[in-house]
Design a protein around this motif. Structure first.
Motif, PDB file in Angstrom:
ATOM      1  N   PRO A 184      -1.985  10.146 -12.530  1.00 35.00           N
ATOM      2  CA  PRO A 184      -2.214   8.724 -12.830  1.00 35.00           C
ATOM      3  C   PRO A 184      -2.461   8.382 -14.297  1.00 35.00           C
ATOM      4  O   PRO A 184      -1.709   7.577 -14.854  1.00 35.00           O
ATOM      5  CB  PRO A 184      -3.418   8.379 -11.951  1.00 35.00           C
ATOM      6  CG  PRO A 184      -3.290   9.285 -10.795  1.00 35.00           C
ATOM      7  CD  PRO A 184      -2.735  10.564 -11.341  1.00 35.00           C
TER       8      PRO A 184
ATOM      9  N   HIS B 121      -7.161  11.571   3.157  1.00 29.30           N
ATOM     10  CA  HIS B 121      -8.088  10.434   3.118  1.00 29.30           C
ATOM     11  C   HIS B 121      -8.031   9.577   4.369  1.00 29.30           C
ATOM     12  O   HIS B 121      -8.821   8.663   4.534  1.00 29.30           O
ATOM     13  CB  HIS B 121      -7.829   9.581   1.871  1.00 29.30           C
ATOM     14  CG  HIS B 121      -6.478   8.924   1.867  1.00 29.30           C
ATOM     15  ND1 HIS B 121      -6.291   7.608   2.117  1.00 29.30           N
ATOM     16  CD2 HIS B 121      -5.248   9.433   1.671  1.00 29.30           C
ATOM     17  CE1 HIS B 121      -5.011   7.319   2.071  1.00 29.30           C
ATOM     18  NE2 HIS B 121      -4.349   8.427   1.802  1.00 29.30           N
ATOM     19  N   GLN B 122      -7.074   9.878   5.235  1.00 23.56           N
ATOM     20  CA  GLN B 122      -6.983   9.114   6.478  1.00 23.56           C
ATOM     21  C   GLN B 122      -7.806   9.745   7.593  1.00 23.56           C
ATOM     22  O   GLN B 122      -7.765   9.295   8.721  1.00 23.56           O
ATOM     23  CB  GLN B 122      -5.513   8.993   6.899  1.00 23.56           C
ATOM     24  CG  GLN B 122      -4.716   8.134   5.940  1.00 23.56           C
ATOM     25  CD  GLN B 122      -3.234   8.139   6.262  1.00 23.56           C
ATOM     26  OE1 GLN B 122      -2.545   9.111   6.039  1.00 23.56           O
ATOM     27  NE2 GLN B 122      -2.744   7.033   6.792  1.00 23.56           N
TER      28      GLN B 122
ATOM     29  N   ARG C  15      -3.224  14.767  -2.481  1.00 26.57           N
ATOM     30  CA  ARG C  15      -1.819  14.365  -2.562  1.00 26.57           C
ATOM     31  C   ARG C  15      -0.903  15.197  -1.670  1.00 26.57           C
ATOM     32  O   ARG C  15       0.313  15.158  -1.820  1.00 26.57           O
ATOM     33  CB  ARG C  15      -1.341  14.417  -4.004  1.00 26.57           C
ATOM     34  CG  ARG C  15      -1.970  13.300  -4.763  1.00 26.57           C
ATOM     35  CD  ARG C  15      -1.434  13.102  -6.121  1.00 26.57           C
ATOM     36  NE  ARG C  15      -2.271  12.081  -6.737  1.00 26.57           N
ATOM     37  CZ  ARG C  15      -1.958  10.797  -6.726  1.00 26.57           C
ATOM     38  NH1 ARG C  15      -0.849  10.387  -6.207  1.00 26.57           N
ATOM     39  NH2 ARG C  15      -2.777   9.929  -7.274  1.00 26.57           N
TER      40      ARG C  15
ATOM     41  N   GLU D 193      -0.253   3.429  -1.335  1.00 29.28           N
ATOM     42  CA  GLU D 193      -1.447   2.605  -1.514  1.00 29.28           C
ATOM     43  C   GLU D 193      -1.516   2.030  -2.912  1.00 29.28           C
ATOM     44  O   GLU D 193      -1.912   0.886  -3.117  1.00 29.28           O
ATOM     45  CB  GLU D 193      -2.699   3.445  -1.248  1.00 29.28           C
ATOM     46  CG  GLU D 193      -2.900   3.732   0.211  1.00 29.28           C
ATOM     47  CD  GLU D 193      -4.318   4.172   0.505  1.00 29.28           C
ATOM     48  OE1 GLU D 193      -5.002   4.613  -0.440  1.00 29.28           O
ATOM     49  OE2 GLU D 193      -4.714   4.071   1.661  1.00 29.28           O
TER      50      GLU D 193
ATOM     51  N   ARG E 151       1.339  14.531   9.755  1.00 29.02           N
ATOM     52  CA  ARG E 151       2.034  13.932   8.613  1.00 29.02           C
ATOM     53  C   ARG E 151       1.097  13.091   7.749  1.00 29.02           C
ATOM     54  O   ARG E 151       1.498  12.551   6.733  1.00 29.02           O
ATOM     55  CB  ARG E 151       3.178  13.033   9.098  1.00 29.02           C
ATOM     56  CG  ARG E 151       4.222  13.734   9.935  1.00 29.02           C
ATOM     57  CD  ARG E 151       5.146  14.598   9.133  1.00 29.02           C
ATOM     58  NE  ARG E 151       5.897  13.846   8.129  1.00 29.02           N
ATOM     59  CZ  ARG E 151       6.442  14.393   7.052  1.00 29.02           C
ATOM     60  NH1 ARG E 151       6.292  15.687   6.835  1.00 29.02           N
ATOM     61  NH2 ARG E 151       7.116  13.669   6.197  1.00 29.02           N
ATOM     62  N   LEU E 152      -0.143  12.923   8.184  1.00 25.19           N
ATOM     63  CA  LEU E 152      -1.071  12.048   7.452  1.00 25.19           C
ATOM     64  C   LEU E 152      -1.624  12.739   6.214  1.00 25.19           C
ATOM     65  O   LEU E 152      -1.451  13.932   6.013  1.00 25.19           O
ATOM     66  CB  LEU E 152      -2.223  11.635   8.369  1.00 25.19           C
ATOM     67  CG  LEU E 152      -1.854  10.905   9.664  1.00 25.19           C
ATOM     68  CD1 LEU E 152      -3.114  10.537  10.430  1.00 25.19           C
ATOM     69  CD2 LEU E 152      -1.040   9.667   9.382  1.00 25.19           C
ATOM     70  N   PHE E 153      -2.315  11.944   5.415  1.00 22.34           N
ATOM     71  CA  PHE E 153      -2.948  12.468   4.206  1.00 22.34           C
ATOM     72  C   PHE E 153      -4.455  12.615   4.442  1.00 22.34           C
ATOM     73  O   PHE E 153      -5.021  11.920   5.291  1.00 22.34           O
ATOM     74  CB  PHE E 153      -2.673  11.531   3.033  1.00 22.34           C
ATOM     75  CG  PHE E 153      -1.251  11.595   2.566  1.00 22.34           C
ATOM     76  CD1 PHE E 153      -0.872  12.490   1.583  1.00 22.34           C
ATOM     77  CD2 PHE E 153      -0.281  10.791   3.150  1.00 22.34           C
ATOM     78  CE1 PHE E 153       0.439  12.569   1.168  1.00 22.34           C
ATOM     79  CE2 PHE E 153       1.042  10.866   2.735  1.00 22.34           C
ATOM     80  CZ  PHE E 153       1.398  11.762   1.742  1.00 22.34           C
TER      81      PHE E 153
ATOM     82  N   LYS F 173      -0.144   5.098  10.554  1.00 21.11           N
ATOM     83  CA  LYS F 173       0.995   5.515   9.748  1.00 21.11           C
ATOM     84  C   LYS F 173       0.512   6.353   8.579  1.00 21.11           C
ATOM     85  O   LYS F 173      -0.563   6.129   8.044  1.00 21.11           O
ATOM     86  CB  LYS F 173       1.714   4.269   9.211  1.00 21.11           C
ATOM     87  CG  LYS F 173       3.154   4.156   9.721  1.00 21.11           C
ATOM     88  CD  LYS F 173       3.840   2.956   9.101  1.00 21.11           C
ATOM     89  CE  LYS F 173       4.433   3.282   7.755  1.00 21.11           C
ATOM     90  NZ  LYS F 173       4.531   2.186   6.828  1.00 21.11           N
ATOM     91  N   ALA F 174       1.338   7.325   8.218  1.00 25.38           N
ATOM     92  CA  ALA F 174       0.992   8.133   7.053  1.00 25.38           C
ATOM     93  C   ALA F 174       1.071   7.261   5.810  1.00 25.38           C
ATOM     94  O   ALA F 174       2.110   6.675   5.522  1.00 25.38           O
ATOM     95  CB  ALA F 174       1.959   9.308   6.934  1.00 25.38           C
ATOM     96  N   ARG F 175      -0.041   7.119   5.144  1.00 24.47           N
ATOM     97  CA  ARG F 175      -0.038   6.310   3.919  1.00 24.47           C
ATOM     98  C   ARG F 175      -0.315   7.227   2.746  1.00 24.47           C
ATOM     99  O   ARG F 175      -1.418   7.706   2.571  1.00 24.47           O
ATOM    100  CB  ARG F 175      -1.111   5.227   3.999  1.00 24.47           C
ATOM    101  CG  ARG F 175      -0.661   4.051   4.855  1.00 24.47           C
ATOM    102  CD  ARG F 175      -1.844   3.229   5.278  1.00 24.47           C
ATOM    103  NE  ARG F 175      -2.635   2.814   4.126  1.00 24.47           N
ATOM    104  CZ  ARG F 175      -2.452   1.679   3.466  1.00 24.47           C
ATOM    105  NH1 ARG F 175      -1.518   0.858   3.842  1.00 24.47           N
ATOM    106  NH2 ARG F 175      -3.213   1.373   2.448  1.00 24.47           N
ATOM    107  N   SER F 176       0.721   7.454   1.975  1.00 29.77           N
ATOM    108  CA  SER F 176       0.548   8.353   0.841  1.00 29.77           C
ATOM    109  C   SER F 176      -0.254   7.631  -0.229  1.00 29.77           C
ATOM    110  O   SER F 176      -0.280   6.402  -0.270  1.00 29.77           O
ATOM    111  CB  SER F 176       1.900   8.774   0.297  1.00 29.77           C
ATOM    112  OG  SER F 176       2.455   7.703  -0.432  1.00 29.77           O
ATOM    113  N   PRO F 177      -0.929   8.391  -1.104  1.00 35.16           N
ATOM    114  CA  PRO F 177      -1.662   7.759  -2.189  1.00 35.16           C
ATOM    115  C   PRO F 177      -0.765   6.846  -3.013  1.00 35.16           C
ATOM    116  O   PRO F 177      -1.207   5.814  -3.498  1.00 35.16           O
ATOM    117  CB  PRO F 177      -2.156   8.947  -3.019  1.00 35.16           C
ATOM    118  CG  PRO F 177      -2.231  10.076  -2.051  1.00 35.16           C
ATOM    119  CD  PRO F 177      -1.121   9.840  -1.083  1.00 35.16           C
TER     120      PRO F 177
END
Lengths: 339, 293
Positions: free
Chosen positions: B210, A154-155, A109, B20, A150-152, B13-17
């Motif tokens: 969660p 899991h990318q 996170r 998603e 800036r990515l997370f 692109k930054a995809r936050s959890p």
């Protein structure tokens, strides 16, 4: 020869486990009276099978185990086991860890830039702009693009994730980096990339590595000296060339004979030494040598007394009753006689 | 390292959890239906009293006038009060109680669960024994005692509901903390010098969120039901309309004028159902094991 930067002296780690019955406490001794040294700018590998205590020993050095740690860990001659507060912070600045599994060692996170700068935030009081600059430089140094910060996690792919873990470990400019099976979760092609990256960084940053691994091929590629662990004990500690050319302890010999070779002539000549059975129950260790139950050349005396780790010439130390002053493997002699 | 003549692929692109999870949620039709209904109810609770300003305590017509007749859409209750006004004005109170009771639940439950799961040892022993003590209390009885002793005010009712229902959240939080504290990224944060507070609330809690979020969403629903139960038994502030209180005050006339009980009951049913749908949708969206199915 450079001086020892990191030295473990009689390091033991034990975990309290609840025993059967009330009030009784049993202990599992994962690391038992272990000593080794790492010289500045060099790499020491600790090898051993699962459960040999190599990871526990490494994490104890980084002050990351919950168990009871006794003995001394000297960083530049200063014991770091009893440190707390600011001094512990200072030690953490100097000793960082690269973890085994790049899929679980990054907080899912958090953005990767925050992951990389976490040690900077917690351990240093550098100004914001400088931190940002360091993160950018680190991304470059480990072969990631600054746009990706800036990515997370899991990318990213496994290899990229391990690069992030390396960048994190480098952020406080540590002197010692503990690589806890840093490449064993990666596939072979990526392993090579990461190993080469680690070697390059060692040169560029003047790093000292404590390299935990079970992969002897990787160890041969990376290390200056090797410590072999079995059931919480160091059984052999030598320079790389010494150890690979002249393994003295029967366990080390068996371990090296199990390394597959691509060279067909070597393969023909190789004699696999098999060690039957399983490692002993860690709660019920044999009184004498811990390897006695599986040792192909064990003698009666081996059951009674644990062999000390003794110097057998040069910096080659081994813990086996059967290795004489002439530093010949008990297995080697045996093999020569048969041939 | 790379050849500068080859253009690098664009960075994704930054995809936050969380973004998603929203993708997942949006694809879940029943959850979206629940969300739409819930939005409608919440908007009604906020703006309804302005659009329908009839005082729910005013006697506007003869008692027991059935829905649709005499110009009152939902009819009048046993005192001749406009049921429509009661439902609209009561929505606010009902939702506020549900929401704030859930917040009380989360605050107590997460704090206790987090401390127990993070520190282990005697801290865990003590906190979990306390949790078990609250778990074995008969919930309705205990909250009735609190309300009866300390007065049926809105904050006290909220507190009474919260204090009996935090145990589930505490247990879930503890379980998640026990699992996550052993993961490598927590050790990594420790190696990076993170102090305990930061480890607990910045590293572990977001990853434990969660199931806690799902439980909390469902908790809003059950708090509304709980409040209805207390109101039905008359343990409520008589100066405030809530849906449960409408049912409670009309319960003697359930056989002659069933609608006075049915309509607020239906309102509770629809609201709790919508919340449950949203909660289930959140569960699917936030549970990584169900992803990419």
């Amino acid at each position: 020869m450079s001086d020892a930067l990191l030295e473990a002296r009689n390091l033991s780690v034990r975990f309290p486990v609840r025993a059967r019955g009330w009030g009784k406490k049993a202990y599992l001794t994962a690391v038992d009276d272990v000593s080794f040294t790492v010289k500045k700018g060099q790499t020491l590998a600790i090898v051993g099978e699962s459960g040999s205590g190599k990871t526990t020993a490494a994490l104890a050095i980084a002050r990351l185990v919950a168990g009871e740690t006794t003995g001394e860990v000297l960083l530049d001659g200063r014991d770091i086991v009893p440190l707390t507060g600011e001094q512990l912070k200072d030690m953490r600045r100097r000793v960082q860890v690269i973890f085994q599994d790049p899929y679980s060692s990054l907080n899912p996170r958090a953005r990767v830039e925050d992951i990389v700068r976490e040690p900077l935030d917690n351990l240093t009081d550098k100004p914001e702009a400088e931190k940002r600059q360091i993160v950018d430089q680190l991304f470059e140094a480990v072969g990631l693009r600054p746009e990706q910060k800036r990515l997370f996690p899991h990318q990213f792919s496994g290899g990229q994730r391990q690069r992030i873990g390396i960048a994190r470990a480098l952020s406080t400019r540590p002197e010692v980096i503990i690589c806890d099976e840093a490449v064993s979760a990666l596939d072979v092609a990526v392993q090579a990339q990461i190993l080469n990256l680690l070697r390059r960084l060692q040169k560029d940053f003047g790093l000292t590595y404590l390299f935990i691994s079970h992969d002897l091929g990787v160890v041969q590629h990376m290390c200056d000296s090797v410590a072999v662990m079995y059931m919480g004990k160091v059984v052999e500690h030598a320079d790389r060339m010494d150890l690979f050319n002249n393994p003295l302890h029967p366990y080390t010999t068996a371990l090296l004979s199990a390394v597959p070779s691509v060279d067909p002539t070597l393969r023909e000549n190789a004699r696999r030494i098999l060690i039957p059975g399983d490692p002993p129950d860690p709660f019920n260790l044999p009184k004498g040598c811990r390897f006695v139950s599986r040792c192909p050349v064990a003698q009666a005396g081996c059951h009674d007394a644990a062999p000390p780790l003794e110097d057998k010439g040069g910096p080659h130390r081994v813990a086996c009753h059967l290795v004489g002053a002439e530093a010949q493997s008990p297995l080697g002699v045996d093999a020569a006689a048969r041939a | 390292m790379s050849d500068p003549s080859i253009p690098l692929p664009p960075v994704e692109k930054a995809r936050s959890p969380l973004s998603e999870a929203w993708e997942m949620f949006r694809r879940n039709h029943s959850a979206m239906a629940g969300l739409v209904i819930l939005t409608f109810i919440v908007l009604g609770a906020i703006f309804g009293p302005m659009l329908y300003p009839t005082d729910p305590f005013d006697m506007v017509w003869a008692p027991f006038s059935p829905p649709g007749e005499e110009g009152y859409l939902l009819g009048t209750d046993y005192l001749g009060r406009d049921l429509m006004a009661q439902i609209i004005h009561g929505a606010r109170v009902t939702l506020i109680i549900g929401l704030s009771a859930a917040i009380v639940t989360i605050v107590i439950g997460v704090t206790i669960g987090a401390l127990a799961g993070f520190y282990r040892g005697w801290v865990e022993e003590v906190l979990m024994r306390i949790t078990e003590f609250f778990q074995v209390l008969p919930t309705l009885l205990f909250s009735m005692v609190i309300v009866a002793l300390f007065g049926a005010t809105l904050p006290m009712i909220t507190f009474a509901i919260g204090i009996v229902s935090w145990t589930a959240v505490a247990r879930i939080t503890r379980a998640e903390f026990l699992r996550i504290r052993e993961l490598e990224y927590v050790t990594a944060s420790r190696a990076a010098g993170a102090p305990s507070g930061k480890l607990m609330f910045k590293v572990i809690l977001p990853n434990a969120a969660p199931p806690i979020i799902v439980q909390s969403a469902l908790m809003v629903g059950s708090a509304i039901l709980f409040e209805a139960g207390l109101s039905f038994l008359g343990l409520t502030d008589p100066n405030i309309v809530s849906w449960g209180q409408i049912i409670g005050s009309n319960r003697q006339y359930i056989l002659e004028s069933g609608y006075t009980v049915t309509i607020p009951g239906l309102a509770i049913f629809v609201t709790v159902l919508a919340i449950s749908l949203v909660g289930d949708g959140l569960n699917d969206a936030l549970n990584p094991k169900l992803r990419q199915r």
